[in-house]
Design a protein around this motif. Sequence first.
Motif, PDB file in Angstrom:
ATOM      1  N   GLN A  69       0.976  -1.211  -0.038  1.00 29.97           N
ATOM      2  CA  GLN A  69      -0.144  -0.062   0.111  1.00 29.97           C
ATOM      3  C   GLN A  69       0.928   1.306   0.065  1.00 29.97           C
ATOM      4  O   GLN A  69       1.787   1.382   0.820  1.00 29.97           O
ATOM      5  N   ILE A  70       0.535   2.113  -0.901  1.00 27.89           N
ATOM      6  CA  ILE A  70       1.320   3.299  -0.822  1.00 27.89           C
ATOM      7  C   ILE A  70       0.726   4.726  -1.012  1.00 27.89           C
ATOM      8  O   ILE A  70      -0.430   4.706  -1.854  1.00 27.89           O
ATOM      9  N   THR A  71       1.025   5.626  -0.600  1.00 29.20           N
ATOM     10  CA  THR A  71       0.405   7.171  -0.781  1.00 29.20           C
ATOM     11  C   THR A  71       1.714   7.957  -1.082  1.00 29.20           C
ATOM     12  O   THR A  71       2.906   7.623  -0.770  1.00 29.20           O
ATOM     13  N   ALA A  72       1.514   9.106  -1.714  1.00 35.29           N
ATOM     14  CA  ALA A  72       2.612  10.046  -2.249  1.00 35.29           C
ATOM     15  C   ALA A  72       2.002  11.315  -2.319  1.00 35.29           C
ATOM     16  O   ALA A  72       0.793  11.514  -2.343  1.00 35.29           O
ATOM     17  N   GLU A  73       3.004  12.272  -1.884  1.00 31.21           N
ATOM     18  CA  GLU A  73       2.599  13.691  -1.895  1.00 31.21           C
ATOM     19  C   GLU A  73       3.641  14.398  -2.564  1.00 31.21           C
ATOM     20  O   GLU A  73       4.849  14.279  -2.287  1.00 31.21           O
ATOM     21  N   ASN A  74       3.438  15.351  -3.174  1.00 27.27           N
ATOM     22  CA  ASN A  74       4.175  16.410  -3.791  1.00 27.27           C
ATOM     23  C   ASN A  74       4.565  17.481  -3.036  1.00 27.27           C
ATOM     24  O   ASN A  74       3.684  18.205  -2.443  1.00 27.27           O
ATOM     25  N   GLU A  75       5.762  17.658  -2.471  1.00 28.36           N
ATOM     26  CA  GLU A  75       6.207  18.790  -1.578  1.00 28.36           C
ATOM     27  C   GLU A  75       7.203  19.627  -2.325  1.00 28.36           C
ATOM     28  O   GLU A  75       7.606  20.580  -1.497  1.00 28.36           O
ATOM     29  N   SER A  76       7.057  19.912  -3.717  1.00 30.57           N
ATOM     30  CA  SER A  76       7.748  21.006  -4.525  1.00 30.57           C
ATOM     31  C   SER A  76       6.826  21.905  -4.679  1.00 30.57           C
ATOM     32  O   SER A  76       5.437  21.743  -4.474  1.00 30.57           O
ATOM     33  N   THR A  77       7.273  23.308  -4.830  1.00 34.53           N
ATOM     34  CA  THR A  77       6.382  24.201  -5.137  1.00 34.53           C
ATOM     35  C   THR A  77       5.785  24.256  -6.378  1.00 34.53           C
ATOM     36  O   THR A  77       5.004  25.159  -6.953  1.00 34.53           O
ATOM     37  N   LEU A  78       6.422  23.259  -7.151  1.00 34.45           N
ATOM     38  CA  LEU A  78       5.993  23.158  -8.792  1.00 34.45           C
ATOM     39  C   LEU A  78       5.323  22.053  -8.844  1.00 34.45           C
ATOM     40  O   LEU A  78       5.197  21.292  -8.191  1.00 34.45           O
ATOM     41  N   PRO A  79       4.211  22.152  -9.712  1.00 31.49           N
ATOM     42  CA  PRO A  79       3.266  20.941 -10.164  1.00 31.49           C
ATOM     43  C   PRO A  79       3.917  19.603 -10.707  1.00 31.49           C
ATOM     44  O   PRO A  79       5.069  19.881 -11.388  1.00 31.49           O
ATOM     45  N   ALA A  80       3.521  18.729 -10.478  1.00 37.72           N
ATOM     46  CA  ALA A  80       4.255  17.519 -10.936  1.00 37.72           C
ATOM     47  C   ALA A  80       3.022  16.710 -11.825  1.00 37.72           C
ATOM     48  O   ALA A  80       2.409  15.655 -11.387  1.00 37.72           O
ATOM     49  N   PRO A  81       2.901  17.180 -12.938  1.00 36.25           N
ATOM     50  CA  PRO A  81       1.971  16.485 -14.046  1.00 36.25           C
ATOM     51  C   PRO A  81       2.256  15.092 -14.455  1.00 36.25           C
ATOM     52  O   PRO A  81       1.292  14.557 -14.985  1.00 36.25           O
ATOM     53  N   ASN A  82       3.668  14.649 -14.285  1.00 36.34           N
ATOM     54  CA  ASN A  82       3.929  13.478 -14.984  1.00 36.34           C
ATOM     55  C   ASN A  82       4.474  12.756 -13.461  1.00 36.34           C
ATOM     56  O   ASN A  82       5.434  11.843 -13.722  1.00 36.34           O
ATOM     57  N   PHE A  83       4.150  12.808 -12.299  1.00 38.70           N
ATOM     58  CA  PHE A  83       4.237  12.231 -11.100  1.00 38.70           C
ATOM     59  C   PHE A  83       4.152  10.772 -11.289  1.00 38.70           C
ATOM     60  O   PHE A  83       3.018  10.205 -11.737  1.00 38.70           O
ATOM     61  N   PHE A 164      13.675 -16.076  -1.457  1.00 36.33           N
ATOM     62  CA  PHE A 164      14.305 -14.697  -1.069  1.00 36.33           C
ATOM     63  C   PHE A 164      13.740 -13.581  -2.144  1.00 36.33           C
ATOM     64  O   PHE A 164      13.593 -13.659  -3.101  1.00 36.33           O
ATOM     65  N   ALA A 165      13.317 -12.455  -1.415  1.00 36.70           N
ATOM     66  CA  ALA A 165      12.670 -11.185  -2.233  1.00 36.70           C
ATOM     67  C   ALA A 165      13.101 -10.013  -1.545  1.00 36.70           C
ATOM     68  O   ALA A 165      13.420  -9.934  -0.394  1.00 36.70           O
ATOM     69  N   THR A 166      13.403  -9.170  -2.419  1.00 36.01           N
ATOM     70  CA  THR A 166      13.648  -7.384  -2.197  1.00 36.01           C
ATOM     71  C   THR A 166      12.826  -6.603  -3.109  1.00 36.01           C
ATOM     72  O   THR A 166      12.386  -7.122  -4.137  1.00 36.01           O
ATOM     73  N   ALA A 167      12.432  -5.437  -2.496  1.00 32.00           N
ATOM     74  CA  ALA A 167      11.625  -4.567  -3.353  1.00 32.00           C
ATOM     75  C   ALA A 167      11.700  -3.384  -2.789  1.00 32.00           C
ATOM     76  O   ALA A 167      11.859  -3.160  -1.440  1.00 32.00           O
ATOM     77  N   GLY A 168      11.498  -2.378  -3.445  1.00 33.66           N
ATOM     78  CA  GLY A 168      11.220  -0.966  -3.063  1.00 33.66           C
ATOM     79  C   GLY A 168      10.386   0.034  -3.844  1.00 33.66           C
ATOM     80  O   GLY A 168      10.456  -0.238  -5.060  1.00 33.66           O
ATOM     81  N   PHE A 169      10.037   1.275  -3.475  1.00 37.65           N
ATOM     82  CA  PHE A 169       9.346   2.113  -4.486  1.00 37.65           C
ATOM     83  C   PHE A 169      10.401   3.515  -4.514  1.00 37.65           C
ATOM     84  O   PHE A 169      11.125   3.712  -3.652  1.00 37.65           O
ATOM     85  N   SER A 170      10.201   3.918  -5.665  1.00 38.81           N
ATOM     86  CA  SER A 170      10.842   5.369  -5.887  1.00 38.81           C
ATOM     87  C   SER A 170       9.716   6.339  -6.657  1.00 38.81           C
ATOM     88  O   SER A 170       8.785   5.692  -7.143  1.00 38.81           O
ATOM     89  N   ALA A 171      10.146   7.498  -6.806  1.00 43.39           N
ATOM     90  CA  ALA A 171       9.200   8.320  -7.200  1.00 43.39           C
ATOM     91  C   ALA A 171       9.968   9.261  -8.332  1.00 43.39           C
ATOM     92  O   ALA A 171      11.110   9.629  -8.174  1.00 43.39           O
ATOM     93  N   SER A 172       9.267   9.676  -9.521  1.00 45.93           N
ATOM     94  CA  SER A 172       9.994  10.411 -10.341  1.00 45.93           C
ATOM     95  C   SER A 172       8.929  11.538 -10.907  1.00 45.93           C
ATOM     96  O   SER A 172       7.515  11.475 -10.509  1.00 45.93           O
ATOM     97  N   GLY A 173       9.350  12.648 -11.595  1.00 44.55           N
ATOM     98  CA  GLY A 173       8.442  13.661 -11.972  1.00 44.55           C
ATOM     99  C   GLY A 173       8.215  14.680 -11.073  1.00 44.55           C
ATOM    100  O   GLY A 173       7.470  15.876 -11.359  1.00 44.55           O
ATOM    101  N   THR A 174       9.040  14.866  -9.998  1.00 42.66           N
ATOM    102  CA  THR A 174       9.261  15.980  -9.162  1.00 42.66           C
ATOM    103  C   THR A 174      10.546  15.979  -8.437  1.00 42.66           C
ATOM    104  O   THR A 174      11.214  14.939  -8.254  1.00 42.66           O
ATOM    105  N   THR A 175      10.725  17.236  -7.876  1.00 42.64           N
ATOM    106  CA  THR A 175      12.065  17.524  -7.141  1.00 42.64           C
ATOM    107  C   THR A 175      12.083  17.188  -5.712  1.00 42.64           C
ATOM    108  O   THR A 175      13.191  16.911  -4.977  1.00 42.64           O
ATOM    109  N   ASP A 176      10.605  16.883  -5.219  1.00 45.13           N
ATOM    110  CA  ASP A 176      10.757  16.804  -3.802  1.00 45.13           C
ATOM    111  C   ASP A 176       9.150  16.021  -3.517  1.00 45.13           C
ATOM    112  O   ASP A 176       8.233  16.697  -3.971  1.00 45.13           O
ATOM    113  N   SER A 177       9.150  15.038  -2.750  1.00 48.70           N
ATOM    114  CA  SER A 177       8.164  14.114  -2.651  1.00 48.70           C
ATOM    115  C   SER A 177       8.258  13.441  -1.310  1.00 48.70           C
ATOM    116  O   SER A 177       9.337  13.158  -0.765  1.00 48.70           O
ATOM    117  N   ARG A 178       7.140  13.000  -0.857  1.00 47.20           N
ATOM    118  CA  ARG A 178       7.055  12.172   0.520  1.00 47.20           C
ATOM    119  C   ARG A 178       6.073  10.821   0.193  1.00 47.20           C
ATOM    120  O   ARG A 178       5.087  10.805  -0.287  1.00 47.20           O
TER     121      ARG A 178
END
Length: 220
Positions: A69-83, A164-178
């Motif tokens: 389960q994942i939520t994301a928030e844009n913390e940049s002052t610029l919009p992120a249309p391609n987040f 054995f398994a491993t995984a992780g999430f990353s974000a793209s399309g903004t300079t700052d996110s949570r």
Amino acid sequence: MRFRSIHALIGAAFIAAPAFADITSETQNFAFPLSPGDTTLQFARFDDMGGTRELCKVTISFEGLIGAQITAENESTLPAPNFAINLTGFLTIEAGNPAILSDFAAINQVASQALAPSDGVDGSGPDFHDFGFISDSIDGMDMTTDPADFAQFLGAGTVPVEIFATAGFSASGTTDSRLVVSDLGASGRATITYEYKVVPAPASVALMGLGGLVATRRRR
């Protein structure tokens, strides 16, 4: 001439003894948190039933799912249309110790959502999005027909299967996110399949030969 024909029939009966291909399999479920994470399953070895079944092939296969389960928030002052959120990782499975059978499967899943500039309020607003459960499915298999590999799969007891398994999430399309990730884990099922042939007992083959001998004598 009669005796040579009878002996030939008996020899043919031994050579043409029937062998029936068949399979037996066992499936177990697995589930564990990431990342990384692992679990070891114990599978029953092949029972040759006192030498009346001959192992021909061993196969390990799996079907699985990695996600969270994942939520994301844009913390940049610029919009992120391609987040976008990117889920990457892999799962490996090994049967035997040392491993005789093994397989590797990678995951790659992308989810996107346009986000507005940060509104300064955490957990809500147009700069925030709940992506729900993001996951990717995986599967694979490996097999052997080499008798030299069969030792770990024969006799009493169990053979270990390590996952054995491993995984992780990353974000793209903004300079700052949570990102907030919860319940990241792997789940699925693994199966070991034994393919074998039936080996008739010597006494049964001898009786077949005698049956042919009797039939020959009656015809003559």
